[in-house]
Design a protein around this motif. Structure first.
Motif, PDB file in Angstrom:
ATOM      1  N   GLY A  79       0.797  -1.224   0.000  1.00  0.00           N
ATOM      2  CA  GLY A  79       0.000   0.000   0.000  1.00  0.00           C
ATOM      3  C   GLY A  79       0.826   1.269   0.000  1.00  0.00           C
ATOM      4  N   ASN A  80       1.826   1.341  -0.887  1.00  0.00           N
ATOM      5  CA  ASN A  80       2.680   2.524  -0.973  1.00  0.00           C
ATOM      6  C   ASN A  80       1.901   3.766  -1.395  1.00  0.00           C
ATOM      7  OD1 ASN A  80       5.957   2.051  -1.048  1.00  0.00           O
ATOM      8  ND2 ASN A  80       4.755   0.198  -1.248  1.00  0.00           N
ATOM      9  N   LEU A  81       2.510   4.913  -1.142  1.00  0.00           N
ATOM     10  CA  LEU A  81       1.918   6.179  -1.573  1.00  0.00           C
ATOM     11  C   LEU A  81       2.232   6.428  -3.039  1.00  0.00           C
ATOM     12  CD1 LEU A  81       2.972   8.447   1.437  1.00  0.00           C
ATOM     13  CD2 LEU A  81       0.753   7.343   1.088  1.00  0.00           C
ATOM     14  N   PRO A  82       1.264   6.865  -3.824  1.00  0.00           N
ATOM     15  CA  PRO A  82       1.568   7.265  -5.208  1.00  0.00           C
ATOM     16  C   PRO A  82       2.292   8.605  -5.220  1.00  0.00           C
ATOM     17  CG  PRO A  82      -0.720   7.739  -4.712  1.00  0.00           C
ATOM     18  CD  PRO A  82      -0.166   7.022  -3.501  1.00  0.00           C
ATOM     19  N   VAL A  83       2.832   8.943  -6.372  1.00  0.00           N
ATOM     20  CA  VAL A  83       3.450  10.256  -6.528  1.00  0.00           C
ATOM     21  C   VAL A  83       2.375  11.328  -6.412  1.00  0.00           C
ATOM     22  CG1 VAL A  83       4.692  11.792  -8.097  1.00  0.00           C
ATOM     23  CG2 VAL A  83       5.283   9.369  -8.009  1.00  0.00           C
ATOM     24  N   GLU A  84       2.637  12.327  -5.581  1.00  0.00           N
ATOM     25  CA  GLU A  84       1.713  13.449  -5.432  1.00  0.00           C
ATOM     26  C   GLU A  84       2.318  14.661  -6.112  1.00  0.00           C
ATOM     27  OE1 GLU A  84      -1.256  13.611  -4.293  1.00  0.00           O
ATOM     28  OE2 GLU A  84      -1.420  11.578  -3.504  1.00  0.00           O
ATOM     29  N   PRO A  85       1.733  15.126  -7.226  1.00  0.00           N
ATOM     30  CA  PRO A  85       2.285  16.295  -7.913  1.00  0.00           C
ATOM     31  C   PRO A  85       2.022  17.565  -7.134  1.00  0.00           C
ATOM     32  CG  PRO A  85       0.243  15.621  -8.949  1.00  0.00           C
ATOM     33  CD  PRO A  85       0.538  14.586  -7.898  1.00  0.00           C
ATOM     34  N   SER A  86       2.942  18.523  -7.299  1.00  0.00           N
ATOM     35  CA  SER A  86       2.737  19.828  -6.679  1.00  0.00           C
ATOM     36  C   SER A  86       1.815  20.652  -7.565  1.00  0.00           C
ATOM     37  CB  SER A  86       4.072  20.551  -6.536  1.00  0.00           C
ATOM     38  OG  SER A  86       4.540  20.920  -7.820  1.00  0.00           O
ATOM     39  N   ARG A 121       2.641  23.079  -9.226  1.00  0.00           N
ATOM     40  CA  ARG A 121       3.374  23.462 -10.441  1.00  0.00           C
ATOM     41  C   ARG A 121       3.576  22.287 -11.375  1.00  0.00           C
ATOM     42  NH1 ARG A 121       6.244  28.286 -10.006  1.00  0.00           N
ATOM     43  NH2 ARG A 121       7.785  27.522 -11.488  1.00  0.00           N
ATOM     44  N   GLY A 122       3.058  21.114 -10.994  1.00  0.00           N
ATOM     45  CA  GLY A 122       3.093  19.980 -11.890  1.00  0.00           C
ATOM     46  C   GLY A 122       4.253  19.031 -11.710  1.00  0.00           C
ATOM     47  N   GLY A 123       5.204  19.334 -10.834  1.00  0.00           N
ATOM     48  CA  GLY A 123       6.346  18.444 -10.624  1.00  0.00           C
ATOM     49  C   GLY A 123       6.110  17.525  -9.446  1.00  0.00           C
ATOM     50  N   PRO A 124       6.796  16.374  -9.421  1.00  0.00           N
ATOM     51  CA  PRO A 124       6.640  15.465  -8.291  1.00  0.00           C
ATOM     52  C   PRO A 124       7.145  16.105  -7.013  1.00  0.00           C
ATOM     53  CG  PRO A 124       8.468  14.787  -9.665  1.00  0.00           C
ATOM     54  CD  PRO A 124       7.766  15.878 -10.390  1.00  0.00           C
ATOM     55  N   LEU A 125       6.355  16.013  -5.982  1.00  0.00           N
ATOM     56  CA  LEU A 125       6.715  16.651  -4.727  1.00  0.00           C
ATOM     57  C   LEU A 125       6.909  15.649  -3.609  1.00  0.00           C
ATOM     58  CD1 LEU A 125       7.139  19.235  -3.083  1.00  0.00           C
ATOM     59  CD2 LEU A 125       4.681  19.318  -2.709  1.00  0.00           C
ATOM     60  N   SER A 126       6.080  14.603  -3.574  1.00  0.00           N
ATOM     61  CA  SER A 126       6.165  13.657  -2.470  1.00  0.00           C
ATOM     62  C   SER A 126       5.617  12.311  -2.912  1.00  0.00           C
ATOM     63  CB  SER A 126       5.373  14.175  -1.271  1.00  0.00           C
ATOM     64  OG  SER A 126       3.992  14.278  -1.590  1.00  0.00           O
ATOM     65  N   GLY A 127       5.814  11.314  -2.027  1.00  0.00           N
ATOM     66  CA  GLY A 127       5.296   9.983  -2.290  1.00  0.00           C
ATOM     67  C   GLY A 127       6.028   9.289  -3.426  1.00  0.00           C
ATOM     68  N   GLY A 128       5.427   8.207  -3.907  1.00  0.00           N
ATOM     69  CA  GLY A 128       5.980   7.482  -5.042  1.00  0.00           C
ATOM     70  C   GLY A 128       7.143   6.577  -4.683  1.00  0.00           C
ATOM     71  N   ILE A 129       7.695   5.972  -5.722  1.00  0.00           N
ATOM     72  CA  ILE A 129       8.798   5.023  -5.571  1.00  0.00           C
ATOM     73  C   ILE A 129       9.969   5.457  -6.442  1.00  0.00           C
ATOM     74  CG2 ILE A 129       9.551   2.665  -6.136  1.00  0.00           C
ATOM     75  CD1 ILE A 129       6.905   1.642  -5.207  1.00  0.00           C
ATOM     76  N   ALA A 130      11.156   5.470  -5.849  1.00  0.00           N
ATOM     77  CA  ALA A 130      12.400   5.670  -6.589  1.00  0.00           C
ATOM     78  C   ALA A 130      13.155   4.345  -6.587  1.00  0.00           C
ATOM     79  CB  ALA A 130      13.243   6.759  -5.933  1.00  0.00           C
ATOM     80  N   VAL A 131      13.828   4.031  -7.676  1.00  0.00           N
ATOM     81  CA  VAL A 131      14.579   2.781  -7.783  1.00  0.00           C
ATOM     82  C   VAL A 131      16.039   3.124  -8.044  1.00  0.00           C
ATOM     83  CG1 VAL A 131      14.830   0.580  -8.976  1.00  0.00           C
ATOM     84  CG2 VAL A 131      12.566   1.595  -8.706  1.00  0.00           C
ATOM     85  N   LEU A 132      16.918   2.603  -7.203  1.00  0.00           N
ATOM     86  CA  LEU A 132      18.339   2.865  -7.330  1.00  0.00           C
ATOM     87  C   LEU A 132      19.079   1.579  -7.653  1.00  0.00           C
ATOM     88  CD1 LEU A 132      20.659   5.026  -5.138  1.00  0.00           C
ATOM     89  CD2 LEU A 132      21.227   2.607  -5.447  1.00  0.00           C
ATOM     90  N   GLY A 133      19.838   1.598  -8.734  1.00  0.00           N
ATOM     91  CA  GLY A 133      20.729   0.489  -9.058  1.00  0.00           C
ATOM     92  C   GLY A 133      22.133   0.865  -8.677  1.00  0.00           C
ATOM     93  N   TRP A 134      22.775   0.000  -7.887  1.00  0.00           N
ATOM     94  CA  TRP A 134      24.162   0.242  -7.480  1.00  0.00           C
ATOM     95  C   TRP A 134      25.076  -0.737  -8.215  1.00  0.00           C
ATOM     96  CZ3 TRP A 134      26.858  -3.045  -3.577  1.00  0.00           C
ATOM     97  CH2 TRP A 134      28.191  -2.642  -3.390  1.00  0.00           C
TER      98      TRP A 134
END
Length: 647
Positions: A110-117, A119-132
């Motif tokens: 039950g993650n949070l979706p991306v919440e746009p500000s 001004r239309g840009g992503p501000l909070s929530g969502g998922i980021a994926v990092l490859g190391w």
């Protein structure tokens, strides 16, 4: 043991989850994808800090790693047999399996979706994926094969996926030709297995002192220059820069590594045909049909600098790092570099991001400045930490002399002074404001080397002055066109004749007296030495030291940032002396600068008094008489002498 079963329960992935930050309803989930030999447990030390940065961290162990489904002999043979189509198929499966895990996690947790500000840009929530490291292979593959995902999954990711982070990938993952094979220590696989793995882990864990000149011109050099500039041997000293694995306990090594992966999986992956990884990376990075707004970040920040060099035959000299202001970048200080050694100084000028030679900001980073205090704090913090990283790297690479103190605790020789000119005070103050976030090793370096912070003619808003708009010219409220930028350059480089009685009693003046005594117009029909600095520059000089393109996307949004953000920044920097308690702070005011800079000096008297009451840093206020905002250009040697006397 947390297990995710995906692809109709054919595969399982072991994962770890730091959990939702307590009380947060706008956190971001960061999925960390490990590299070779080291699996998800290598990220565990970060879990402690996750909630403090409003992050939920999730690490997964890819197949063949502890707790996850192993690869079959058939799958491994597909990598080893040299058949390009078979290798492509295996890389494709890695990407689709990663997508399946993320889908499972979204639907299960039950993650949070991306919440746009607004001004239309992503501000909070969502998922980021990092490859190391080699973890970038499945991350890129997931994006490369996004068109093969079910429509439902594509739509789900559209709601949740906000950024992919490529963190230190090896060259072959990108399909590039890379360095000579002989440099890839251990990847030949020859020798006793235990010794091969040991050599590889020391190599990949090491710190390397590459050529500073090569690092600063990485984007422009050819392969021969790259080859000549990289170091092949990891450092043996100092202790905190010995290979990371040498500072791990035996238990820690056991917890986060699986050495058998080396020959079973790493060697076959690194031996794949480069065309396979090249196609994978190009599909991922160059085709944005699916998720066209998805942001990708390759983690590497570069700041261009110029260095006058160590004074020849000098006793311990002082290094002075100069951080430029708006539009006019580091080249504006060049006239002082040629005289640096006369005053036993080594001068280093830095170009901040978005200026020539340095890493530009992404659109999302620039948009953050317009999204209120939260985004603005993030940019200020990043500027400070990036500058801190540059300073530490310079200290280590150039082996500058540390500061030497007298018996009374005053700095007498050596060390490094940091000067912010105009809006360049934003990153210098932010470096101190966020010094508590630096590693213990970096804090120790700063305590040993940093001796002075110089605030050189900062604008009033950088100090958090609440009524700064009163002292701003009307044209700054206009649309930030190229014409307005040109007007700004003339205004800020002009000379202003403020009331002598105000200047002599500035500390005691009230707001009404300040407004009445400051000149709002530059000197009319000035004598040659008081003509605007800009008008006395040649066209070539203006081209070499100014860049108007930054005015609209960066300078104006910084100037319009919330005054409370600036106020918090400077108070953290000057009132809290936990880090570098001995640091000397010098405030320099040029008394013929525009009115907002006179307001700065007036407001600084108040901050100085508060700092005394709160047992903050000692702040000295200095007046540079007869100087405008460009004292270092119009009067380079006099300005340099003034600075040298302070140090």
């Amino acid at each position: 043991m947390p297990i995710a079963s995906v692809n109709d329960d054919r595969f399982q992935f072991y994962y770890e989850d730091s959990g939702v930050p307590p009380g947060s309803d706008d956190y971001t989930t960061l999925v960390l994808v490990h590299g070779a030999v080291y699996h998800g447990a290598i990220f565990r030390p970060m879990f402690y800090f996750a909630a403090g940065h409003n992050l939920r961290l999730v690490t997964l162990n890819f197949r063949d790693n502890p707790g996850s489904t192993p690869y079959s002999a058939t799958e491994l043979n597909a990598l080893k047999d040299g058949d390009i189509e078979a290798q492509k198929g295996q890389i494709r499966e890695q990407g689709l399996e990663l997508a399946a895990f993320i889908t499972w996690f979204i639907q299960t947790e039950g993650n949070l979706p991306v919440e746009p500000s607004e001004r239309g840009g992503p501000l909070s929530g969502g998922i980021a994926v990092l490859g190391w490291s080699m973890g970038n292979l499945p991350v890129l593959s997931m994006l490369a094969h996004a068109d093969e995902l079910p429509i439902e999954t594509q739509r789900l990711f559209e709601q949740y996926l906000r950024v992919l982070l490529l963190f230190d990938p090896p060259y072959f993952v990108l399909g590039g030709p890379g360095p000579r094979r002989s440099r890839l220590v251990g990847l030949s696989g020859k020798g006793p297995p235990d010794e091969v793995v040991k050599t590889f882990t020391l190599w990949v864990n090491g710190y390397y002192e590459h050529s500073p000149a090569m690092l600063l011109s990485l984007a422009e050099i050819d392969e021969v220059q790259l080859d000549a500039g990289v170091s092949e041997q990891w450092l043996q000293d100092p202790p905190h820069q010995t290979p990371t694995i040498c500072r791990m306990t035996a238990a820690q090594q056991t917890e986060c590594t699986k050495p058998s992966i080396f020959s079973r999986l790493l060697i076959p992956l690194s031996d794949m045909d480069s065309a396979v990884c090249d196609e994978n990376a190009r599909r991922a990075l160059m085709d944005k049909t699916i998720w066209p707004h998805l942001r990708l970040e390759f983690i590497c920040i570069q700041l261009q600098y110029e260095d006058s060099g160590a004074p020849i035959g000098s006793a311990p000299y002082v290094t002075l790092v100069l951080v430029h202001g708006a539009i006019f970048h580091g080249a504006i200080f060049r006239a002082m570099l040629v005289k640096a050694s006369v005053y036993n100084l080594r001068i280093v000028t830095v170009n901040l991001r978005n200026y020539p030679g340095s890493t530009p900001y992404s659109d999302n980073e620039l948009n953050a400045l317009g999204e209120g205090p939260r985004g603005q704090k993030s940019i200020f913090r990043s500027q400070g930490l990036e500058l801190a990283s540059f300073i530490e790297s310079f200290i280590r690479a150039e082996n500058i002399p540390p500061v030497v103190f007298s018996g009374e605790g005053k700095s007498v020789s050596g060390g490094l002074a940091m000067l912010g000119w105009s809006m360049g005070n934003i990153p210098t103050l932010s470096t101190l404001a966020h010094a508590d976030e630096l590693s213990a090793e970096t804090q120790a370096v700063f305590n040993q080397y940093l001796r002075t912070l110089i605030l050189f003619d900062p604008p009033d808003f950088v100090l958090g002055a609440p009524d700064s708009y009163t002292f701003s010219p009307a044209f700054l409220a206009q649309e930030p066109t190229d014409e307005v930028a040109a007007e700004f350059m003339l205004w800020v480089s002009s000379y202003y004749s403020h009331s002598p009685s105000l200047l002599s009693s500035l500390a005691e003046a009230d707001t009404a007296q300040l407004v009445a005594g400051t000149a709002t117009e530059s000197i009319k029909d000035p004598p040659p030495h008081h003509a605007p600095s800009l008008t006395r520059m040649s066209t070539l000089e203006v081209t070499e030291c100014a860049d108007r393109k930054v005015f609209a996307p960066l300078v104006m949004p910084l100037g319009a940032s919330d005054r409370e953000v600036y106020d918090e920044n400077i108070r953290r920097a000057l009132f809290d002396k936990t880090i570098c308690p001995h640091l000397n702070v010098e405030f320099i005011w040029c008394d013929m600068s525009p009115e907002m800079f006179t307001h700065s000096m007036w407001y600084m008297y108040k901050l100085q008094a508060e700092a005394r009451l709160m047992n903050g840093r000692t702040i000295n206020l200095r007046r540079l008489k007869g100087a405008n905002h460009f004292a270092h250009w119009d009067q380079p040697e006099a300005t340099l002498r003034f600075l040298a006397d302070l140090l």
